[in-house]
Design a protein around this motif. Structure first.
Motif, PDB file in Angstrom:
ATOM      1  N   GLY A 255       0.582  -1.656  -0.275  1.00 28.27           N
ATOM      2  CA  GLY A 255       0.140   0.110   0.092  1.00 28.27           C
ATOM      3  C   GLY A 255       0.850   1.270   0.436  1.00 28.27           C
ATOM      4  O   GLY A 255      -0.217   2.146  -0.271  1.00 28.27           O
ATOM      5  N   GLY A 256       2.008   0.981  -0.156  1.00 31.51           N
ATOM      6  CA  GLY A 256       3.139   2.711   0.320  1.00 31.51           C
ATOM      7  C   GLY A 256       3.279   3.017   1.683  1.00 31.51           C
ATOM      8  O   GLY A 256       3.426   2.416   2.806  1.00 31.51           O
TER       9      GLY A 256
ATOM     10  N   TRP B  13       4.113   7.503  -0.184  1.00 36.08           N
ATOM     11  CA  TRP B  13       4.748   6.871  -1.542  1.00 36.08           C
ATOM     12  C   TRP B  13       4.195   6.234  -1.260  1.00 36.08           C
ATOM     13  O   TRP B  13       3.540   5.165  -1.215  1.00 36.08           O
ATOM     14  CB  TRP B  13       6.392   6.478  -1.124  1.00 36.08           C
ATOM     15  CG  TRP B  13       7.259   7.763  -0.454  1.00 36.08           C
ATOM     16  CD1 TRP B  13       8.056   8.221  -1.348  1.00 36.08           C
ATOM     17  CD2 TRP B  13       7.167   8.252   0.424  1.00 36.08           C
ATOM     18  NE1 TRP B  13       9.303   9.061  -1.154  1.00 36.08           N
ATOM     19  CE2 TRP B  13       8.025   9.412   0.276  1.00 36.08           C
ATOM     20  CE3 TRP B  13       6.809   7.987   1.541  1.00 36.08           C
ATOM     21  CZ2 TRP B  13       9.506   9.590   1.074  1.00 36.08           C
ATOM     22  CZ3 TRP B  13       7.509   8.922   2.904  1.00 36.08           C
ATOM     23  CH2 TRP B  13       8.523  10.198   2.864  1.00 36.08           C
ATOM     24  N   THR B  14       3.620   5.726  -2.754  1.00 39.84           N
ATOM     25  CA  THR B  14       2.948   4.220  -3.103  1.00 39.84           C
ATOM     26  C   THR B  14       3.606   3.406  -3.042  1.00 39.84           C
ATOM     27  O   THR B  14       5.029   3.637  -3.183  1.00 39.84           O
ATOM     28  CB  THR B  14       2.367   5.097  -5.036  1.00 39.84           C
ATOM     29  OG1 THR B  14       3.264   5.185  -5.593  1.00 39.84           O
ATOM     30  CG2 THR B  14       1.293   6.331  -5.223  1.00 39.84           C
ATOM     31  N   ALA B  15       2.756   2.519  -2.925  1.00 41.92           N
ATOM     32  CA  ALA B  15       4.352   0.210  -2.890  1.00 41.92           C
ATOM     33  C   ALA B  15       5.298   1.269  -4.200  1.00 41.92           C
ATOM     34  O   ALA B  15       4.276   0.808  -5.427  1.00 41.92           O
ATOM     35  CB  ALA B  15       2.867  -0.199  -3.035  1.00 41.92           C
TER      36      ALA B  15
ATOM     37  N   GLN C 255       7.636   2.744  -4.734  1.00 45.11           N
ATOM     38  CA  GLN C 255       7.746   4.838  -4.579  1.00 45.11           C
ATOM     39  C   GLN C 255       9.300   4.499  -4.317  1.00 45.11           C
ATOM     40  O   GLN C 255       9.914   4.768  -4.303  1.00 45.11           O
ATOM     41  CB  GLN C 255       7.222   5.432  -5.008  1.00 45.11           C
ATOM     42  CG  GLN C 255       7.231   6.685  -5.533  1.00 45.11           C
ATOM     43  CD  GLN C 255       6.454   7.861  -5.124  1.00 45.11           C
ATOM     44  OE1 GLN C 255       5.336   7.203  -4.957  1.00 45.11           O
ATOM     45  NE2 GLN C 255       6.640   9.096  -5.423  1.00 45.11           N
TER      46      GLN C 255
END
Length: 191
Positions: free
Chosen positions: A36-37, A134-136, A138
């Motif tokens: 999920g980030g 941050w997204t997953a 990133q």
């Protein structure tokens, strides 16, 4: 240096990171999920905006500079607060971070709750405008590019009395060559 990102850990910007949002920043990780980030707040960016101007009812509970901190570039028009409770109990309006022991009394504050219910329950508090997210995948990419160090936090990092020195303070206490990064000049061309 810590091996993995975890709630309560720190992301410390390397000298290579020149994004103005994160240059020489120290980010406390508040949420992390491989799928999920990651979400965190920048601990060392006090703003010029006083808490009294935006959230006057919380002003008396704020620790250190009585200003909003720039938590990151995401949703800068929203506020997030962190506080340390005096006891191991969870008072109304406060939620413990699900992290390692260093942050066991650190949690988020519901800023919609009346401040009076937390007044005798917390010892330190800071309010952040916005957050870093941050997204997953990133953040993993940024780590591989050499933008961040992942290190363990100390209990005093969140409420460091002089936020301008936090980046160097965190790096100085690291072992080995990482401690030397604290001496890296602001502008290497002037070295």
């Amino acid at each position: 240096m810590a091996e993995a990102i975890y709630v309560g850990g720190l992301l410390v910007a390397t000298p290579l990171l020149d994004d103005p949002n994160f240059r020489r920043s120290v980010v406390l990780v508040l949420e992390h999920d491989e799928d999920g980030g990651t979400l965190g707040v920048v601990l060392n960016r006090p703003s010029e905006v006083s808490v009294t101007q935006v959230l006057p009812s919380w002003d008396a509970l704020v620790t250190g500079p009585p200003v909003l901190f720039e938590g990151g570039p995401v949703q800068t028009d929203s506020a997030l607060a962190l506080a340390v409770v005096l006891s191991g109990e969870e008072p109304l309006g406060w939620r413990r971070l699900q992290g390692r022991a260093a942050v066991s009394r650190l949690g988020t504050v519901d800023l919609d709750a009346p401040p009076e219910i937390l007044a005798g329950e917390i010892s330190q508090m800071r309010i952040f405008a916005g957050y870093a997210g941050w997204t997953a995948g990133q953040l993993d990419n940024e780590l591989q590019e050499g933008a961040w160090y992942v290190v363990d936090s100390d209990p005093g990092d969140t409420f460091h009395p002089n936020p301008d020195t936090l980046w160097r303070t965190v790096l100085r206490r690291q072992k080995g060559d990482l401690a030397l990064v604290a001496t890296f000049p602001d502008d290497p061309l002037l070295n």
